[in-house]
Design an enzyme around this catalytic site. Structure first.
Site, PDB file in Angstrom:
ATOM      1  N   HIS A 197       0.880  -1.170   0.000  1.00 28.06           N
ATOM      2  CA  HIS A 197       0.000   0.000   0.000  1.00 28.06           C
ATOM      3  C   HIS A 197       0.915   1.216   0.000  1.00 28.06           C
ATOM      4  O   HIS A 197       1.573   1.507   1.015  1.00 28.06           O
ATOM      5  CB  HIS A 197      -0.896  -0.018   1.238  1.00 28.06           C
ATOM      6  CG  HIS A 197      -1.884   1.101   1.298  1.00 28.06           C
ATOM      7  ND1 HIS A 197      -3.117   1.034   0.696  1.00 28.06           N
ATOM      8  CD2 HIS A 197      -1.817   2.332   1.888  1.00 28.06           C
ATOM      9  CE1 HIS A 197      -3.774   2.167   0.919  1.00 28.06           C
ATOM     10  NE2 HIS A 197      -2.996   2.973   1.641  1.00 28.06           N
ATOM     11  N   HIS A 291       6.104  17.362 -34.194  1.00 27.83           N
ATOM     12  CA  HIS A 291       5.534  16.106 -33.695  1.00 27.83           C
ATOM     13  C   HIS A 291       4.226  15.779 -34.411  1.00 27.83           C
ATOM     14  O   HIS A 291       3.981  14.628 -34.784  1.00 27.83           O
ATOM     15  CB  HIS A 291       5.287  16.194 -32.189  1.00 27.83           C
ATOM     16  CG  HIS A 291       6.543  16.279 -31.387  1.00 27.83           C
ATOM     17  ND1 HIS A 291       6.548  16.154 -30.019  1.00 27.83           N
ATOM     18  CD2 HIS A 291       7.828  16.476 -31.739  1.00 27.83           C
ATOM     19  CE1 HIS A 291       7.788  16.264 -29.560  1.00 27.83           C
ATOM     20  NE2 HIS A 291       8.581  16.479 -30.594  1.00 27.83           N
TER      21      HIS A 291
END
Length: 464
Positions: A197, A291
């Site tokens: 956790h 891009h």
């Protein structure tokens, strides 16, 4: 990178998520989230802490009744009354926890010795096993607990027959190396599955999770959007996606991603930052001209994660850079100048009745994160107009406000369509419009004003 052991995900949205500031799910919300987590494909759902009150026990019980195809777990402190409460919910698992390091003994078990805590843990685990519950025992604050104490706890839990041990990095103190060392030690000393956790105070929860997996942990705690106490815990979507891409796990139904993100974000009033992996609004937008051009030929040029897998779409939005003289971080007392503008500047809008004012947007004050317009209806135009707003949707929330010219706010009548539902509305009235929900409005009659608040500095850029 394949992994021999199936890595299980325990989703703690309904328990840890409620430790996020201001978050409290209704019973109906818990059930809705649980059903979609079940559909998403998590292995265990952590439902809550029934020992808090009789009401919480009933809520946990009703949620557990709705989960048919996966295991459920509820929390309990190391005492018999809370173990009984957990048993009453019908959950498969009880998660018992305790902490043993000096700071915990000082602040959580005042005037109690470590030996007393160990006795409580042992009797609680044995009692839970007598009731037929599977037991996960959590060492709270394990990341600040010595290896010597961890080894002492191993003797207790092995003796009691614990099914699973959870190591909790309660304060987010681990880095991947320390996490690996502790998990490796636990795998060696405990005769059960190892769960972790991991809190995200350093932004290392995901990295620590992968380190724990390599050390032998087989269960990772997650929550939707990583919500939880302080900086939260490991994000469900990031963890599951990394398991799919790096460990060839094909068990997740990623088409549930967007819906789960939307409902938990709405309930918790948590808006994911634009650059948040997978669910952020910029996660699959390509803005660089270079891009975008490359991706138009082959999206793999600048993309590893596929947006379609998660129910999203990639967008090629090459942007122009205009470097104006601005100080958008300034706290200067600035008075903006609203201006009258035709609705024709807005996509999906045409000229129509009444005068339209732009009260605030990035043009009135470049610091503004919202767009507010007002349309004034000076006279009753009944029978002399044509609808001028087409159905559209925004990538953010927005609000309609209608106020008539009468003293009590009455006097304006409109028609609003939200999704598939249309209503005739008399002022005064307000309508909240969730992000991505199609909507429009239409003037019918009367005099007054219409205000539109869009949670974006630019109306057109907010449109889907």
């Amino acid at each position: 990178m394949a992994h021999l052991t199936k890595i299980k995900l325990l989703d703690s949205t309904l328990r840890e998520g409620e430790q996020s500031s201001g978050v409290c799910f209704s019973l109906e919300e818990k059930i809705e989230i649980a059903k979609h987590l079940e559909s998403f494909g998590v292995d265990i759902i952590e439902v809550g802490h029934p020992g808090i009150s009789q009401l919480e026990e009933e809520v946990c019980k009703k949620v557990c009744e709705q989960i048919k195809n996966m295991e459920t777990l509820v929390h309990a402190r190391a005492c018999k009354t809370e173990i009984l409460s957990a048993h009453n919910t019908g959950a498969n698992w009880v998660g018992i926890w305790a902490s043993f390091n000096p700071i915990s003994l000082e602040t959580k078990f005042t005037n109690k010795s470590k030996e007393w805590v160990k006795e409580q843990v042992l009797s609680s685990i044995l009692f839970a096993k007598e009731l037929g519950l599977k037991v996960r025992f959590t060492i709270e604050d394990a990341s600040r607990t010595s290896f010597e104490i961890i080894e002492e706890i191993a003797q207790i839990t092995n003796q009691a027959g614990v099914d699973r041990l959870s190591l909790a990095d309660t304060v987010g103190a681990w880095n991947p190396q320390k996490c690996y060392q502790m998990v490796k030690f636990a795998v060696k000393n405990f005769n059960c599955e190892i769960e972790v956790h991991l809190h995200n105070d350093f932004g290392l929860a995901l990295a620590n999770a992968h380190s724990a997996i390599e050390a032998g942990a087989s269960i990772i705690d997650v929550s939707v959007l990583g919500i939880g106490e302080r900086a939260g815990i490991c994000d469900l979507f990031q963890m599951s996606a990394s398991l799919a891409y790096f460990y060839d796990d094909v068990s997740f139904n990623f088409k549930e991603t967007k819906y789960l993100k939307d409902i938990v974000a709405r309930i918790s009033t948590f808006i994911p930052e634009p650059h948040r992996p997978i669910v952020g609004k910029n996660a699959f937008i390509h803005s660089s001209k270079y891009h975008a051009k490359a991706n138009s030929k082959n999206y793999k040029a600048y993309e590893f994660l596929s947006p379609e897998l998660f129910g999203y779409e990639r967008k090629l939005l090459p942007q122009e850079y205009v470097r104006e003289s601005k100080l958008r971080f300034s706290n200067e007392f600035k008075v903006g100048n609203p201006f009258v503008k035709s609705a024709a500047e807005l996509k999906y809008h045409r000229h129509g009745v009444g005068d339209r004012w732009v009260h605030i947007d990035s043009r009135v004050d470049e610091r503004s994160p919202v767009y507010i317009i007002e349309r004034l209806f000076h006279e009753d135009y009944v029978g002399s107009y044509e609808p001028h707003v087409d159905t559209h949707a925004h990538n953010c929330d927005s609000i309609f406000v209608f106020m008539g010219n009468n003293v009590d706010g009455s006097g304006l009548n409109v028609k609003v369509t939200l999704g598939n539902e249309t209503k005739i509305i008399k002022s005064p009235a307000s309508v909240f419009i969730p992000a991505e929900l199609t909507h429009n409005y239409e003037y019918i009659s009367g005099t007054g004003r219409f205000l539109n608040f869009v949670m974006s500095p630019s109306y057109n850029k907010s449109l889907l």
